[in-house]
Design an enzyme around this catalytic site. Sequence first.
Site, mmCIF file in Angstrom:
data_model
loop_
_atom_site.group_PDB
_atom_site.id
_atom_site.type_symbol
_atom_site.label_atom_id
_atom_site.label_comp_id
_atom_site.label_asym_id
_atom_site.label_seq_id
_atom_site.Cartn_x
_atom_site.Cartn_y
_atom_site.Cartn_z
ATOM 1 C CG ASP A 8 -2.037 -1.184 1.379
ATOM 2 O OD1 ASP A 8 -3.052 -0.919 1.201
ATOM 3 O OD2 ASP A 8 -1.329 -2.241 1.265
ATOM 4 C CD GLU A 39 -7.037 0.412 0.151
ATOM 5 O OE1 GLU A 39 -8.102 0.144 -0.302
ATOM 6 O OE2 GLU A 39 -6.958 0.306 1.370
ATOM 7 C CG ASN A 40 -4.316 3.539 1.797
ATOM 8 O OD1 ASN A 40 -5.037 4.020 2.760
ATOM 9 N ND2 ASN A 40 -4.139 2.379 1.654
ATOM 10 C CG ASN A 73 -10.463 -0.815 2.646
ATOM 11 O OD1 ASN A 73 -9.023 -1.457 2.680
ATOM 12 N ND2 ASN A 73 -10.623 0.162 3.599
ATOM 13 C CG HIS A 74 -9.329 3.375 1.696
ATOM 14 N ND1 HIS A 74 -10.298 3.984 2.500
ATOM 15 C CD2 HIS A 74 -8.403 2.841 2.538
ATOM 16 C CE1 HIS A 74 -9.762 3.790 3.766
ATOM 17 N NE2 HIS A 74 -8.787 3.169 3.602
ATOM 18 C CG HIS A 154 -6.766 -4.737 0.303
ATOM 19 N ND1 HIS A 154 -5.602 -3.935 0.084
ATOM 20 C CD2 HIS A 154 -7.532 -3.836 1.099
ATOM 21 C CE1 HIS A 154 -5.425 -2.870 0.816
ATOM 22 N NE2 HIS A 154 -6.702 -2.677 1.340
ATOM 23 C CG HIS A 179 -6.566 -4.486 4.402
ATOM 24 N ND1 HIS A 179 -7.287 -2.987 4.407
ATOM 25 C CD2 HIS A 179 -7.104 -4.797 5.730
ATOM 26 C CE1 HIS A 179 -8.192 -2.526 5.176
ATOM 27 N NE2 HIS A 179 -8.055 -3.981 6.021
ATOM 28 C CG HIS A 181 -1.104 0.038 5.547
ATOM 29 N ND1 HIS A 181 -1.193 1.434 5.678
ATOM 30 C CD2 HIS A 181 -1.900 -0.256 4.658
ATOM 31 C CE1 HIS A 181 -2.029 1.884 4.586
ATOM 32 N NE2 HIS A 181 -2.781 0.538 4.313
#
Length: 268
Positions: A8, A39-40, A73-74, A154, A179, A181
Amino acid sequence: MKVLFFGDVVGEPGLRALERELPALLERFAPDFVVANGENLDLTLPEQGRAGMTLASLERLFRLGVDAVTGGNHSFDPPDLEAVLGHPRVLRPLNYSPLAPGRGSLLLEKGEKRLLVVNVVGRSALPLAVEDPLPALERTLVQEEGAPVLVDFHSESVFEKMAAAYALDGRIAALLGTHTHVPTADARILPRGTAYVSDVGMVGAEDGMQGYDPAFLVAAYRLRLPPKSLRLAYAKGPVRVSYVFLELHGTRAKAIAHASFLGEGALS
């Protein structure tokens, strides 16, 4: 075939770290394909604690040599998610609604080399919104055409990721967890040739929670609501760079190397 995968990438600190570190890693490993979980990448609605991706940050990754960006999820947080998930090199979880924007798999091709990248999210990360990831993966494997398969799984749950890896051992080249991290110390090749690690870790600032300043997250944990007086922000300090390097032979893995190191601070 050689593949470089980054966990991530968390915001501006992570982007700057990759801009600084990736050229040397490309020279060292000479990968055929580079994949990163993004996603982040951005704070899309910081007052609500939402992350996600923007097209501007994605283009910075692609200019560095990243071939595909996976999500989680983001993926569905950005206000302009149709444009972001409509990008031909961006993935979102395969096992989300088939009517949602975007795609869950992508075939990368360079000359005669091909790699199918698949993104799924575990029910521990999106418990109410997704199908069981294993049946979704198995349906995709039935349709694929002989290319090695790299799965970004994830999920919060090591059990979820590990069970899927053993269920698909020998049918996919690699299952790499994302996910949390937090890099795990269990990288290995399973008996039938699938490379596995429970979590690759992040590319993000170390002095915080998962690359973020703790204030917003701690307050939200207490309230179970976004705190009105705070906004989600990135942590400061040195940046952790976490990646996996894979060597594939045919549709299976020959070697996996997992690394996580601290670089310089990205934000002051």
